[in-house]
Design a protein around this motif. Sequence first.
Motif, PDB file in Angstrom:
ATOM      1  N   SER A 120     -10.541 -17.393 -10.353  1.00 28.75           N
ATOM      2  CA  SER A 120     -10.550 -15.961 -10.057  1.00 28.75           C
ATOM      3  C   SER A 120     -11.202 -15.189 -11.195  1.00 28.75           C
ATOM      4  N   ASP A 121     -11.521 -13.941 -10.918  1.00 32.22           N
ATOM      5  CA  ASP A 121     -12.029 -13.050 -11.967  1.00 32.22           C
ATOM      6  C   ASP A 121     -10.846 -12.586 -12.824  1.00 32.22           C
ATOM      7  N   PRO A 122     -11.024 -12.398 -14.110  1.00 28.59           N
ATOM      8  CA  PRO A 122     -12.262 -12.574 -14.885  1.00 28.59           C
ATOM      9  C   PRO A 122     -12.405 -13.967 -15.503  1.00 28.59           C
ATOM     10  N   ASP A 123     -11.455 -14.892 -15.182  1.00 27.34           N
ATOM     11  CA  ASP A 123     -11.499 -16.207 -15.834  1.00 27.34           C
ATOM     12  C   ASP A 123     -12.837 -16.914 -15.649  1.00 27.34           C
ATOM     13  N   ARG A 124     -13.374 -16.886 -14.416  1.00 26.42           N
ATOM     14  CA  ARG A 124     -14.614 -17.619 -14.175  1.00 26.42           C
ATOM     15  C   ARG A 124     -15.784 -16.996 -14.921  1.00 26.42           C
ATOM     16  N   GLY A 125     -15.740 -15.686 -15.111  1.00 28.23           N
ATOM     17  CA  GLY A 125     -16.791 -15.026 -15.875  1.00 28.23           C
ATOM     18  C   GLY A 125     -16.748 -15.418 -17.345  1.00 28.23           C
ATOM     19  N   TYR A 126     -15.555 -15.467 -17.887  1.00 30.62           N
ATOM     20  CA  TYR A 126     -15.420 -15.904 -19.284  1.00 30.62           C
ATOM     21  C   TYR A 126     -15.816 -17.366 -19.445  1.00 30.62           C
ATOM     22  N   ALA A 127     -15.522 -18.180 -18.440  1.00 29.71           N
ATOM     23  CA  ALA A 127     -15.926 -19.589 -18.500  1.00 29.71           C
ATOM     24  C   ALA A 127     -17.445 -19.715 -18.541  1.00 29.71           C
ATOM     25  N   MET A 128     -18.139 -18.953 -17.698  1.00 27.78           N
ATOM     26  CA  MET A 128     -19.598 -19.002 -17.707  1.00 27.78           C
ATOM     27  C   MET A 128     -20.166 -18.454 -19.015  1.00 27.78           C
ATOM     28  N   ALA A 129     -19.503 -17.450 -19.577  1.00 27.94           N
ATOM     29  CA  ALA A 129     -19.956 -16.915 -20.871  1.00 27.94           C
ATOM     30  C   ALA A 129     -19.827 -17.970 -21.967  1.00 27.94           C
ATOM     31  N   ALA A 130     -18.742 -18.739 -21.916  1.00 27.32           N
ATOM     32  CA  ALA A 130     -18.564 -19.810 -22.906  1.00 27.32           C
ATOM     33  C   ALA A 130     -19.627 -20.881 -22.744  1.00 27.32           C
ATOM     34  N   LEU A 131     -19.940 -21.245 -21.507  1.00 30.47           N
ATOM     35  CA  LEU A 131     -20.927 -22.294 -21.252  1.00 30.47           C
ATOM     36  C   LEU A 131     -22.345 -21.855 -21.609  1.00 30.47           C
ATOM     37  N   THR A 132     -22.632 -20.566 -21.491  1.00 32.26           N
ATOM     38  CA  THR A 132     -23.980 -20.070 -21.782  1.00 32.26           C
ATOM     39  C   THR A 132     -24.132 -19.559 -23.211  1.00 32.26           C
ATOM     40  N   GLY A 133     -23.069 -19.679 -24.023  1.00 32.72           N
ATOM     41  CA  GLY A 133     -23.147 -19.253 -25.417  1.00 32.72           C
ATOM     42  C   GLY A 133     -23.019 -17.767 -25.625  1.00 32.72           C
ATOM     43  N   ASP A 134     -22.449 -17.057 -24.656  1.00 34.75           N
ATOM     44  CA  ASP A 134     -22.323 -15.605 -24.759  1.00 34.75           C
ATOM     45  C   ASP A 134     -20.946 -15.162 -25.240  1.00 34.75           C
ATOM     46  N   LEU A 135     -20.120 -16.100 -25.691  1.00 30.38           N
ATOM     47  CA  LEU A 135     -18.810 -15.765 -26.249  1.00 30.38           C
ATOM     48  C   LEU A 135     -18.762 -16.175 -27.717  1.00 30.38           C
ATOM     49  N   SER A 136     -18.282 -15.310 -28.562  1.00 38.36           N
ATOM     50  CA  SER A 136     -18.043 -15.660 -29.960  1.00 38.36           C
ATOM     51  C   SER A 136     -16.907 -14.785 -30.463  1.00 38.36           C
ATOM     52  N   PHE A 137     -16.165 -15.306 -31.422  1.00 39.16           N
ATOM     53  CA  PHE A 137     -14.989 -14.608 -31.951  1.00 39.16           C
ATOM     54  C   PHE A 137     -15.137 -14.541 -33.463  1.00 39.16           C
TER      55      PHE A 137
ATOM     56  N   VAL B   3     -31.323 -10.630 -13.741  1.00 39.71           N
ATOM     57  CA  VAL B   3     -30.311  -9.601 -14.014  1.00 39.71           C
ATOM     58  C   VAL B   3     -29.378  -9.975 -15.153  1.00 39.71           C
ATOM     59  N   TRP B   4     -29.435 -11.216 -15.592  1.00 40.73           N
ATOM     60  CA  TRP B   4     -28.427 -11.734 -16.523  1.00 40.73           C
ATOM     61  C   TRP B   4     -28.334 -10.933 -17.808  1.00 40.73           C
ATOM     62  N   HIS B   5     -29.481 -10.603 -18.402  1.00 37.84           N
ATOM     63  CA  HIS B   5     -29.463  -9.995 -19.732  1.00 37.84           C
ATOM     64  C   HIS B   5     -29.060  -8.527 -19.724  1.00 37.84           C
ATOM     65  N   GLY B   6     -28.844  -7.968 -18.557  1.00 40.21           N
ATOM     66  CA  GLY B   6     -28.296  -6.623 -18.493  1.00 40.21           C
ATOM     67  C   GLY B   6     -26.797  -6.619 -18.294  1.00 40.21           C
ATOM     68  N   LEU B   7     -26.184  -7.804 -18.294  1.00 40.14           N
ATOM     69  CA  LEU B   7     -24.757  -7.937 -17.996  1.00 40.14           C
ATOM     70  C   LEU B   7     -23.981  -8.378 -19.226  1.00 40.14           C
ATOM     71  N   THR B   8     -22.680  -8.133 -19.198  1.00 36.91           N
ATOM     72  CA  THR B   8     -21.787  -8.598 -20.255  1.00 36.91           C
ATOM     73  C   THR B   8     -20.600  -9.307 -19.617  1.00 36.91           C
ATOM     74  N   PRO B   9     -20.009 -10.287 -20.328  1.00 36.39           N
ATOM     75  CA  PRO B   9     -18.831 -10.990 -19.794  1.00 36.39           C
ATOM     76  C   PRO B   9     -17.726  -9.984 -19.475  1.00 36.39           C
ATOM     77  N   PRO B  10     -16.998 -10.205 -18.367  1.00 37.52           N
ATOM     78  CA  PRO B  10     -16.934 -11.401 -17.512  1.00 37.52           C
ATOM     79  C   PRO B  10     -17.781 -11.325 -16.238  1.00 37.52           C
ATOM     80  N   TYR B  11     -18.829 -10.528 -16.204  1.00 38.00           N
ATOM     81  CA  TYR B  11     -19.832 -10.548 -15.139  1.00 38.00           C
ATOM     82  C   TYR B  11     -19.239 -10.281 -13.747  1.00 38.00           C
ATOM     83  N   VAL B  12     -18.316  -9.334 -13.652  1.00 41.60           N
ATOM     84  CA  VAL B  12     -17.666  -9.061 -12.361  1.00 41.60           C
ATOM     85  C   VAL B  12     -18.687  -8.626 -11.323  1.00 41.60           C
ATOM     86  N   ALA B  13     -19.625  -7.764 -11.703  1.00 41.75           N
ATOM     87  CA  ALA B  13     -20.631  -7.285 -10.753  1.00 41.75           C
ATOM     88  C   ALA B  13     -21.504  -8.428 -10.249  1.00 41.75           C
TER      89      ALA B  13
END
Length: 549
Positions: A32-49, A171-181
């Motif tokens: 479900s959202d937003p978990d799947r969006g965060y998962a894709m962000a992790a896989l594509t390198g768009d998450l950092s802490f 459209v990817w680079h105009g979006l931010t995690p968790p990519y709900v839209a």
Amino acid sequence: MLQFAELLDRLSLEPRRLAKEALLVRYLKQASDPDRGYAMAALTGDLSFKNAKPALLRALISERTDPRLFELSYDFVGDLSETIALMWPTDPDGEVGYAPALKEVVEALETATRSDLPGLIAGWLDALDETGRWALLKLIAGGLRVGVSARLAKTAIARLGGFQPDDVEEVWHGLTPPYVALFEWAEGRAGPPQTQDPAPFRPVMLAHPLDEEKDIATLEADTFAVEWKWDGIRVQAASGVDEDGQRVARLYSRTGDDISRAFPDVVERLSFNAALDGELLVIKDGLVRPFSDLQKRLNRKTAGPKLLKEYPAAIRAYDLLSWNGEDLRPLPFIERRGHLEAFLRELNDPKIELSPFVCVTSWDEIAGARRSPESHLARDDAVAVEGLMLKRRDAPYVPGRPKGQWFKWKRQPHLIDAVLMYAQRGHGKRSSFYSDYTFGVWRQNDGGHEELVPVGKAYFGFTDEELKEIDRFVRNNTVNRFGPVREVKHDQVTGLVFEVAFEGLNRSPRHKSGLAMRFPRISRIRWDKPPSQADRIESLKVLLNATVA
């Protein structure tokens, strides 16, 4: 979090690309959202802490177990997340606690202070099973290494919505995690995500390596326009005006990273309404400088006045993607080239210049230009060429690496014979093998004795079977250990010789040899050659002097 952990576990064990894609699509349908969006962000390198780093994880496990035992275990396992996940002490009779949702983990990591993180992470590790701990630690440390590229993750999202991966790229680079839209669009609940960004990143078009036997025999040379392949970095320069009438200008790497702050001298010249595709180089007094000069400005958050003065950056333009609101990418390459030439004449900026065509018409002439660029260019430009680009004259500009449209034909690499000195375990599937190698060549030290001095590192270029052979040699000939690194016996008689291929050399005061290799890789293993016959540092210095003025 458990769903995400199961996905990573399955992906890490699955070698087939289509099977990985199917696993991703199934996860996207079930999560479900937003978990799947965060998962894709992790896989594509768009998450950092910013506060959660590997050093923190090391400190946590050192508090719970014997530090020496951890170091020995890490040396054996070769993967930090896997080692901690297996060693984390739990009550064998206790029950697994509450497993947090991926959303909880990501949002807590983004907002937690540095002092709060140890207790937070330890609590999660206590609650999760081994696979869950491993996935959590992978998420925190970054670099999942489960065999999923950013392109594959985006392809899975496209499959979910029944459209093409290029549509997601657009459209990817105009979006931010968790990519709900994005997921609303993929599931038919909304239209494509819209962006009002006046200077967006446009996914780049890439080339296939030219097969010298197959492609030259089957392709007509006159169907291609031939360009120089410069030894810089591929960039995209985009500029436009926002709704408030303010100029927005950005410089992107080929992967879409915004590098504008590191190159303000380039960005200040982007006063147009267009998007350029080109090569970023250091050009001083009209001369192209070595790639090592450009490296001094890469990976920096900002650039000070001294750096800007000593290493001024410029762009050599290859292509024009948009101009005054018109998307030129569907046009044939040769038409876009005409627009590019007109645009640059109008711009008239010496820091943004046209990359010239190579005036050749046959395969023999193309091969000659690749072999001897100095016959077409001034010496400094010729040194900065790493090969040729061949682009179909009728090719539109499309994201990814479309088959048969663009080819790259790099110059023949330089080759040396070097001796293996140190080895370190790899990551992911290679975590149980010594697969990262430091190698050296001979020189005479101040005492008049022959010694090996390191000149490079490489971790690819060999087959799986060769990797096993090298790993066996490392284990049987280890003479010292430095944490996860093994020193391998290397003298005039005993040692392993590699034929090393590399693209070029730069001077480097940071290296003991004074040299740094460009893109070194193992060309072949010289089981037939004794270490005493490996190359000497003098031969590399001759090459350096011949290529770097």
